[in-house]
Design an enzyme around this catalytic site. Structure first.
Site, PDB file in Angstrom:
ATOM      1  N   TRP A 160     -84.792  25.819  45.386  1.00 35.49           N
ATOM      2  CA  TRP A 160     -84.857  25.456  46.806  1.00 35.49           C
ATOM      3  C   TRP A 160     -86.159  24.684  46.931  1.00 35.49           C
ATOM      4  O   TRP A 160     -87.243  25.247  46.775  1.00 35.49           O
ATOM      5  CB  TRP A 160     -84.875  26.713  47.663  1.00 35.49           C
ATOM      6  N   ARG A 191     -80.093  32.148  46.499  1.00 35.56           N
ATOM      7  CA  ARG A 191     -81.535  32.057  46.728  1.00 35.56           C
ATOM      8  C   ARG A 191     -82.004  30.612  46.851  1.00 35.56           C
ATOM      9  O   ARG A 191     -83.141  30.346  47.260  1.00 35.56           O
ATOM     10  CB  ARG A 191     -82.288  32.725  45.578  1.00 35.56           C
ATOM     11  N   HIS A 203     -83.536  26.582  84.582  1.00 35.97           N
ATOM     12  CA  HIS A 203     -84.856  25.957  84.524  1.00 35.97           C
ATOM     13  C   HIS A 203     -84.880  24.797  83.539  1.00 35.97           C
ATOM     14  O   HIS A 203     -85.878  24.586  82.847  1.00 35.97           O
ATOM     15  CB  HIS A 203     -85.904  27.015  84.169  1.00 35.97           C
ATOM     16  N   LYS A 262     -81.406  32.282  51.205  1.00 38.72           N
ATOM     17  CA  LYS A 262     -81.225  33.644  51.701  1.00 38.72           C
ATOM     18  C   LYS A 262     -82.547  34.331  51.959  1.00 38.72           C
ATOM     19  O   LYS A 262     -82.706  35.069  52.922  1.00 38.72           O
ATOM     20  CB  LYS A 262     -80.424  34.429  50.649  1.00 38.72           C
ATOM     21  N   CYS A 278     -85.376  30.083  45.532  1.00 38.99           N
ATOM     22  CA  CYS A 278     -85.430  29.843  44.098  1.00 38.99           C
ATOM     23  C   CYS A 278     -85.053  31.131  43.361  1.00 38.99           C
ATOM     24  O   CYS A 278     -85.650  32.178  43.591  1.00 38.99           O
ATOM     25  CB  CYS A 278     -86.787  29.379  43.579  1.00 38.99           C
ATOM     26  N   LYS A 297     -76.285  31.649  64.286  1.00 39.32           N
ATOM     27  CA  LYS A 297     -75.160  31.692  63.341  1.00 39.32           C
ATOM     28  C   LYS A 297     -74.424  30.352  63.348  1.00 39.32           C
ATOM     29  O   LYS A 297     -74.106  29.807  62.305  1.00 39.32           O
ATOM     30  CB  LYS A 297     -74.159  32.806  63.673  1.00 39.32           C
ATOM     31  N   ASN A 305     -90.935  30.473  40.937  1.00 42.40           N
ATOM     32  CA  ASN A 305     -90.560  30.633  42.339  1.00 42.40           C
ATOM     33  C   ASN A 305     -91.853  30.898  43.094  1.00 42.40           C
ATOM     34  O   ASN A 305     -92.625  31.757  42.703  1.00 42.40           O
ATOM     35  CB  ASN A 305     -89.607  31.830  42.469  1.00 42.40           C
ATOM     36  N   GLY A 306     -92.100  30.136  44.167  1.00 36.81           N
ATOM     37  CA  GLY A 306     -93.335  30.313  44.921  1.00 36.81           C
ATOM     38  C   GLY A 306     -94.033  28.978  45.118  1.00 36.81           C
ATOM     39  O   GLY A 306     -93.417  27.925  44.964  1.00 36.81           O
ATOM     40  N   GLU A 314     -76.618  27.516  61.748  1.00 40.27           N
ATOM     41  CA  GLU A 314     -76.947  27.556  60.328  1.00 40.27           C
ATOM     42  C   GLU A 314     -75.753  27.317  59.423  1.00 40.27           C
ATOM     43  O   GLU A 314     -75.926  26.768  58.343  1.00 40.27           O
ATOM     44  CB  GLU A 314     -77.715  28.825  59.950  1.00 40.27           C
ATOM     45  N   GLU A 359     -78.884  35.095  68.500  1.00 40.07           N
ATOM     46  CA  GLU A 359     -78.273  35.296  67.186  1.00 40.07           C
ATOM     47  C   GLU A 359     -76.957  34.507  67.072  1.00 40.07           C
ATOM     48  O   GLU A 359     -76.677  33.916  66.030  1.00 40.07           O
ATOM     49  CB  GLU A 359     -78.053  36.805  66.947  1.00 40.07           C
TER      50      GLU A 359
HETATM   51  C1  G6P Z   1     -83.709  33.523  55.993  1.00 40.02           C
HETATM   52  C2  G6P Z   1     -82.249  33.894  56.010  1.00 40.02           C
HETATM   53  C3  G6P Z   1     -81.919  34.592  57.319  1.00 40.02           C
HETATM   54  C4  G6P Z   1     -82.817  35.798  57.512  1.00 40.02           C
HETATM   55  C5  G6P Z   1     -84.298  35.424  57.427  1.00 40.02           C
HETATM   56  C6  G6P Z   1     -85.176  36.651  57.339  1.00 40.02           C
HETATM   57  O1  G6P Z   1     -83.949  32.536  56.927  1.00 40.02           O
HETATM   58  O2  G6P Z   1     -81.443  32.748  55.851  1.00 40.02           O
HETATM   59  O3  G6P Z   1     -80.570  35.006  57.300  1.00 40.02           O
HETATM   60  O4  G6P Z   1     -82.561  36.381  58.736  1.00 40.02           O
HETATM   61  O5  G6P Z   1     -84.542  34.662  56.247  1.00 40.02           O
HETATM   62  O6  G6P Z   1     -84.891  37.300  56.133  1.00 40.02           O
HETATM   63  P1  G6P Z   1     -85.140  38.825  55.843  1.00 40.02           P
HETATM   64  O7  G6P Z   1     -84.717  39.006  54.428  1.00 40.02           O
HETATM   65  O8  G6P Z   1     -86.619  39.039  56.042  1.00 40.02           O
HETATM   66  O9  G6P Z   1     -84.356  39.609  56.799  1.00 40.02           O
END
Ligand code: G6P
Length: 611
Positions: free
Chosen positions: A74, A27, A507, A606, A2, A488, A103-104, A491, A484
């Site tokens: 969001w 956001r 396994h 984000k 948000c 990627k 936001n929250g 997402e 990772e």
């Molecule tokens: C969200 C973002 C990710 C990020 C994670 C942790 O899920 O989409 O890209 O890695 O938060 O965020 P931070 O700001 O704590 O690294």
């Protein structure tokens, strides 16, 4: 999670609010809304992106006025509908004309709602925010600041809010607890926003509000209090980044821009911290605590998402280079399982935004239990950075693309410096540190070479992009990179992918492998190379198609796999800094080919500022 932005000043509010929303759209982007005060309160809301809100405003002939609030959402409570979009208003019966953006999460919204319903309030949305708007309305006695303070005394949960009231056309009230909020201070104007990206176009002077602070702003002045109306101080500081850093430039997407910024980001991250001649590492933010760190009995890295993966690399680094027993944990799990924090425990929070709610709360929990708290954070002045005893900023510049790329590299780079810095104060020879740092200083150049393979990676990706299930496998330092790489791909392209240690495949997951299934192997030359080759054979003999990330010049692997992306040879602890890059590009190209919105993938945000 948000984005909120509010304006009070002498200029037209709506263009400033719209521009701010666009900058903060990363956001959250499932709906958007705006309220502007010009005599009456005018509210426009729309499901979808900020562009949809723009259309609504145009249809309504634009909103005029120099005081307004706006929000990009969001969803947490209530589905993605116009009724649930912010701003939310108080009960119309009362005739106050109050509007709130938030936001929250208001955790006790159900109890508050019952109380308000008994008083006759009629709700039009399913959101917790509307409850807050009604509560402020219920407590309003002609002074918006006081009403907000009174309401917040009743509220549990997290909030960053901005509130306007038709009856007070010269007042904007904002408040924060647990969700980020800043006030940009201009000449006869203020811009309140969740982050500085909405502010820097107008001013570089800003206040980061502390938790439990309520700010009352008119056009000429402001004051900050707590919810009991006691004054609290607020410091104006200079924002560090400029607009150029957050513009797309010639790139089609922020993610691609940020992938390409990685060499420069790493150079900045190391600048002034690594002295190649003496082999010394200077980490100003933790110098004072160097002894405590070197004497630590245990280090625990915490984070979420990509930051957690960086933490997993950090775990290997810390044990390898500093020989301190190290763990890594999801911050969300750490905080709720009654963790054992003994004397000599150092907790290191890793976070790009510095605002991830679980990471922040876990850090606070660890501190309360007596741990020393260190932060590896990108955003200067963010909540986590302010909560720690010491820290190292990533200095990779603002990251806008929702899928984290350059921040991961920054996190791993800082973790490498931290581990070598600590190791040097324990058993690690000066020579070893110097060699490692010398090799790390070559990494930016290596990444540039990897980026040149982007077209080849795109072409290889095209051959598998129709496949709906992928595996990513790695061992040792490359195991977190496998996680990772899978993250990627998931997402941004919505392709199902799993990452795991290569040995774990046998396994269970091996049952998934059928003819043509893409399996990505991190197969660089290192201590586990031979083992990885065996795992590759196991996949191939079951029909899987192997895409390998391998060390340049490794002719042996070329014939054993279907596709290969090359990375230059570096010592094992540095390999994640390189092996992740082809996987970022793979995910990027796959997402484009599948027609996805790379920078704003569905359902994601984000910065996750709710638990
Ligand atoms: C969200 C973002 C990710 C990020 C994670 C942790 O899920 O989409 O890209 O890695 O938060 O965020 P931070 O700001 O704590 O690294």
């Amino acid at each position: 999670m948000c984005g909120i932005v509010a304006y009070i000043g002498r200029r037209e509010a709506s263009p400033i609010l719209l521009e701010g929303l666009k900058r903060m759209e990363y956001r959250g982007y499932d709906s958007a809304g705006m309220a502007v005060l010009d005599g009456d309160l005018r509210v426009g809301r729309a499901v979808g992106r900020v562009a949809a809100l723009e259309e609504v405003l145009e249809r309504e002939g634009g909103f005029e006025g120099t005081l307004g609030i706006a929000h990009t959402r969001w969803a947490t409570h209530g589905g993605v509908t116009e009724a649930n979009a912010h701003p939310h208003r108080d009960d119309g019966r009362l005739g106050h004309g109050i509007a709130v953006i938030h936001n929250g999460i208001i955790e006790n919204h159900a109890t508050l709602k019952r109380y308000l319903v008994e008083k006759g309030h009629v709700f039009t949305s399913e959101t917790d925010t509307e409850v807050l708007a009604h509560l402020i309305g219920e407590l309003y006695r002609g002074d918006l600041e006081k009403a907000v303070q009174s309401a917040l005394r009743e509220v549990t949960g997290a909030y960053a809010i901005a509130v306007v009231c038709e009856k007070e056309p010269d007042v904007l009230v904002a408040a924060r607890k647990g969700s980020p909020l800043m006030i940009g201070v201009g000449k006869d104007e203020y811009i309140v926003a969740s982050d500085s990206s909405a502010i820097v176009a107008h001013t570089t002077q800003a206040i980061t509000l502390d938790d439990y602070t309520v700010a009352r702003l008119d056009r000429e002045s402001f004051r900050t209090t707590n919810v009991d109306n006691d004054p609290v101080s607020a410091e104006i500081r200079e924002l560090e980044y400029d607009l150029g850093q957050i513009d797309l430039g010639s790139y089609e997407h922020y993610m691609l821009k940020e992938i390409h910024e990685q060499p420069e980001a790493l150079r900045l991250c190391m600048k002034g911290r690594v002295d190649l001649r003496s082999g010394q590492i200077v980490l100003g933010g933790i110098n004072q605590f160097a002894r405590d760190l070197a004497r630590a009995k245990r280090v625990i890295f915490i984070g979420q998402g990509t930051a957690l993966h960086a933490g997993m690399v950090a775990e290997y680094l810390m044990e390898d280079l500093a020989k301190i027993p190290t763990d890594v944990e999801f911050a969300s799990e750490f905080r709720y399982r009654n963790p054992i924090v003994e004397e000599g425990t150092v907790v290191v929070a890793i976070s790009q935004s510095g605002e991830t709610a679980d990471t922040l709360a876990a850090l606070q929990e660890a501190k309360q239990r007596g741990a020393m708290a260190i932060g590896l954070v990108n955003v200067v002045g963010s909540s986590i950075s302010r909560e720690t005893d010491a820290g190292v900023y990533l200095r990779v510049g603002p990251e806008i693309g929702v899928a984290s790329t350059k921040a991961f590299l920054g996190q791993v780079c800082v973790a490498t410096m931290l581990a070598a810095f600590t190791g040097r104060r324990r058993f690690l020879a000066a020579e070893a540190v110097r060699d490692l740092m010398e090799r790390m200083s070559e990494v930016p150049g290596h990444i540039e070479r990897i980026l040149e393979q982007s077209d080849a990676i795109r072409d290889a990706t095209a051959r598998y992009v129709e496949r709906d299930n992928w595996l990513f496998l790695g061992r040792g330092y490359n195991y977190p990179v496998a996680l990772e790489g899978a993250l990627k791909l998931k997402e941004i392209s919505y392709i199902h992918a799993e990452g795991m240690p290569a040995a774990e495949m046998k396994h269970g997951p091996i049952a998934l492998i059928d003819e043509g299934m893409p399996v990505v192997f991190l197969a660089t030359r290192n201590s586990q190379y031979d083992k990885v080759l065996s795992n590759i054979e196991e996949v191939r003999s079951r029909g899987g198609h192997v895409i390998a990330v391998a060390t340049e010049g490794d002719e042996e692997i070329r014939d054993r796999v279907h596709e290969v992306f090359w990375v230059p040879d570096v010592p094992e602890p540095l390999q994640p800094l390189l092996t992740v890059v082809p996987l970022q590009l793979l995910a990027y190209h796959a997402a484009l080919m599948r027609g996805r919105d790379v920078d704003k993938p569905r359902n994601l945000a984000k910065s996750v500022t709710v638990e």
